[in-house]
Design a protein around this motif. Structure first.
Motif, PDB file in Angstrom:
ATOM      1  N   THR A   1      -9.750  -0.772  -3.305  1.00  0.00           N
ATOM      2  CA  THR A   1     -10.028   0.568  -2.790  1.00  0.00           C
ATOM      3  C   THR A   1      -9.289   1.593  -3.635  1.00  0.00           C
ATOM      4  O   THR A   1      -8.081   1.492  -3.810  1.00  0.00           O
ATOM      5  CB  THR A   1      -9.573   0.688  -1.317  1.00  0.00           C
ATOM      6  N   GLN A   2     -10.012   2.563  -4.152  1.00  0.00           N
ATOM      7  CA  GLN A   2      -9.384   3.572  -5.005  1.00  0.00           C
ATOM      8  C   GLN A   2      -8.726   4.660  -4.160  1.00  0.00           C
ATOM      9  O   GLN A   2      -9.238   5.049  -3.111  1.00  0.00           O
ATOM     10  CB  GLN A   2     -10.427   4.211  -5.923  1.00  0.00           C
ATOM     11  N   PHE A   3      -7.570   5.140  -4.633  1.00  0.00           N
ATOM     12  CA  PHE A   3      -6.919   6.291  -4.005  1.00  0.00           C
ATOM     13  C   PHE A   3      -7.604   7.546  -4.550  1.00  0.00           C
ATOM     14  O   PHE A   3      -7.383   7.932  -5.700  1.00  0.00           O
ATOM     15  CB  PHE A   3      -5.423   6.331  -4.341  1.00  0.00           C
TER      16      PHE A   3
ATOM     17  N   MET B   1      -7.740   6.760   0.904  1.00  0.00           N
ATOM     18  CA  MET B   1      -8.333   5.475   0.553  1.00  0.00           C
ATOM     19  C   MET B   1      -9.793   5.478   1.005  1.00  0.00           C
ATOM     20  O   MET B   1     -10.126   5.981   2.078  1.00  0.00           O
ATOM     21  CB  MET B   1      -7.571   4.337   1.219  1.00  0.00           C
ATOM     22  N   CYS B   2     -10.670   4.902   0.181  1.00  0.00           N
ATOM     23  CA  CYS B   2     -12.108   4.990   0.503  1.00  0.00           C
ATOM     24  C   CYS B   2     -12.849   3.679   0.261  1.00  0.00           C
ATOM     25  O   CYS B   2     -13.545   3.535  -0.734  1.00  0.00           O
ATOM     26  CB  CYS B   2     -12.758   6.096  -0.318  1.00  0.00           C
TER      27      CYS B   2
ATOM     28  N   LEU C   1       0.931   4.020  -2.985  1.00  0.00           N
ATOM     29  CA  LEU C   1       0.540   5.405  -2.720  1.00  0.00           C
ATOM     30  C   LEU C   1       1.667   6.376  -3.071  1.00  0.00           C
ATOM     31  O   LEU C   1       1.430   7.417  -3.684  1.00  0.00           O
ATOM     32  CB  LEU C   1       0.154   5.563  -1.246  1.00  0.00           C
TER      33      LEU C   1
ATOM     34  N   THR D   1       0.831  -1.205   0.000  1.00  0.00           N
ATOM     35  CA  THR D   1       0.000   0.000   0.000  1.00  0.00           C
ATOM     36  C   THR D   1       0.868   1.259   0.000  1.00  0.00           C
ATOM     37  O   THR D   1       0.621   2.204  -0.756  1.00  0.00           O
ATOM     38  CB  THR D   1      -0.926   0.018   1.223  1.00  0.00           C
TER      39      THR D   1
ATOM     40  N   ASP E   1     -10.683   8.749   5.389  1.00  0.00           N
ATOM     41  CA  ASP E   1      -9.653   7.885   4.856  1.00  0.00           C
ATOM     42  C   ASP E   1      -9.588   6.628   5.723  1.00  0.00           C
ATOM     43  O   ASP E   1      -9.873   6.680   6.906  1.00  0.00           O
ATOM     44  CB  ASP E   1      -8.340   8.672   4.867  1.00  0.00           C
TER      45      ASP E   1
ATOM     46  N   ILE F   1      -6.013   1.793  -7.996  1.00  0.00           N
ATOM     47  CA  ILE F   1      -6.807   0.980  -7.079  1.00  0.00           C
ATOM     48  C   ILE F   1      -5.939  -0.039  -6.361  1.00  0.00           C
ATOM     49  O   ILE F   1      -5.158  -0.762  -6.987  1.00  0.00           O
ATOM     50  CB  ILE F   1      -7.937   0.266  -7.848  1.00  0.00           C
ATOM     51  N   LYS F   2      -6.070  -0.079  -5.057  1.00  0.00           N
ATOM     52  CA  LYS F   2      -5.329  -1.020  -4.223  1.00  0.00           C
ATOM     53  C   LYS F   2      -6.225  -2.211  -3.884  1.00  0.00           C
ATOM     54  O   LYS F   2      -7.250  -2.070  -3.217  1.00  0.00           O
ATOM     55  CB  LYS F   2      -4.881  -0.338  -2.924  1.00  0.00           C
TER      56      LYS F   2
ATOM     57  N   ASN G   1      -8.842   3.338   9.807  1.00  0.00           N
ATOM     58  CA  ASN G   1      -8.342   1.973   9.717  1.00  0.00           C
ATOM     59  C   ASN G   1      -8.831   1.130  10.885  1.00  0.00           C
ATOM     60  O   ASN G   1      -9.201  -0.039  10.722  1.00  0.00           O
ATOM     61  CB  ASN G   1      -6.812   1.982   9.673  1.00  0.00           C
TER      62      ASN G   1
ATOM     63  N   ALA H   1      -4.453   5.685   4.564  1.00  0.00           N
ATOM     64  CA  ALA H   1      -3.372   6.296   3.785  1.00  0.00           C
ATOM     65  C   ALA H   1      -2.679   7.421   4.551  1.00  0.00           C
ATOM     66  O   ALA H   1      -1.498   7.682   4.339  1.00  0.00           O
ATOM     67  CB  ALA H   1      -3.920   6.836   2.458  1.00  0.00           C
TER      68      ALA H   1
END
Length: 256
Positions: A203-205, A40-41, A22, A18, A56, A213-214, A149, A59
């Motif tokens: 999850t898209q930044f 991150m969402c 990023l 991650t 978030d 996308i992660k 998180n 991130a």
């Protein structure tokens, strides 16, 4: 990422580190002009049948009030474009609903979000507690990456715990409960699928110029398949220009 930045790709998907992703996205693809930090969402299912974005979720462990304001803006636009919510309800994660609650970070962010709402930039509904996140009363939950998180992992852990309880304490109790499970299996599978990261994709930044996308580090072929679908949707619903306009409206106050 360089191919993406040069226009030879439309989106980027990775299940790797991650932090590395990023950093690479920030330095190579670049953030949207005026965006201080990418966020991150993850989209969590809620009781109302829709999705709740957590912005978030990891991130940015340390944030300023201005970061949280921008998270609210970008999360609201994302909910509009990707989930068709006309006026996404934006809430600030806090330990109470009163505007006097929280640390200086939450108190200052509350004022900024309220002012943005008065300018018509988003639909801010105030503070929300963690227990309300999945009830469907809010579409976008704004928080620093540390709190986000913890919230996300708590939801995941609770879902795993409840799934295990249902399996061993209810459905495997005796022959009759096992027969009952056969009748309930379609519904149980549907519920468990709602919490399965493989069904989401990744999850898209938010705040990066192009979709990055992660995916989960344990992603299998199903997760990657859904991640590619997510990347295609993100590429077709770009809102970079709209986000830049919203950030410009805040520029005098944020000194972007």
């Amino acid at each position: 990422l360089r191919l993406l930045a040069d226009g030879q790709g439309d989106a980027f998907l990775s299940a790797g580190s991650t932090g590395a992703l990023l950093t690479g996205a920030t330095l190579i693809v670049k953030r949207v002009k005026g965006m201080r930090r990418a966020a991150m969402c993850p989209a969590m299912p809620n009781k109302a049948g829709g999705k709740t974005l957590i912005v978030d979720c990891g991130a940015n462990a340390e944030c300023t009030p201005e970061f949280l304001l921008q998270f609210g803006l970008v999360g609201s636009l994302y909910a509009q474009k990707n989930f068709g919510v006309e006026a996404p309800r934006v809430g600030l994660l806090n330990i109470g609903t009163e505007d006097s609650k929280g640390t200086p970070l939450q108190k200052e962010a509350y004022g900024l979000l309220k002012n943005a709402a008065e300018q018509g930039l988003l639909n801010f509904i105030g503070n929300v507690e963690a227990r309300e996140v999945l009830h469907g009363g809010v579409d976008v939950v704004v928080c620093d990456g540390f709190s986000g998180n913890v919230l996300l992992k708590s939801i995941e852990g609770t879902a795993m715990f409840m799934g295990s309880l249902m399996k061993h304490k209810i459905f495997k109790r005796n022959i009759f409960s096992m027969l009952g499970y056969l009748l309930c299996k379609p519904g149980v599978s549907e519920v468990m699928g709602m919490m399965d990261y493989r069904e989401v994709g990744g999850t898209q930044f938010l705040g990066i110029r192009k979709p990055v996308i992660k995916a989960h580090g344990s992603s299998d072929e199903l997760a990657f398949c859904n991640g590619i679908r997510q990347a295609m949707a993100a590429a077709s619903q770009d809102f970079t220009a709209q986000l830049e306009q919203s950030l410009k409206a805040l520029a005098p106050k944020e000194e972007v």
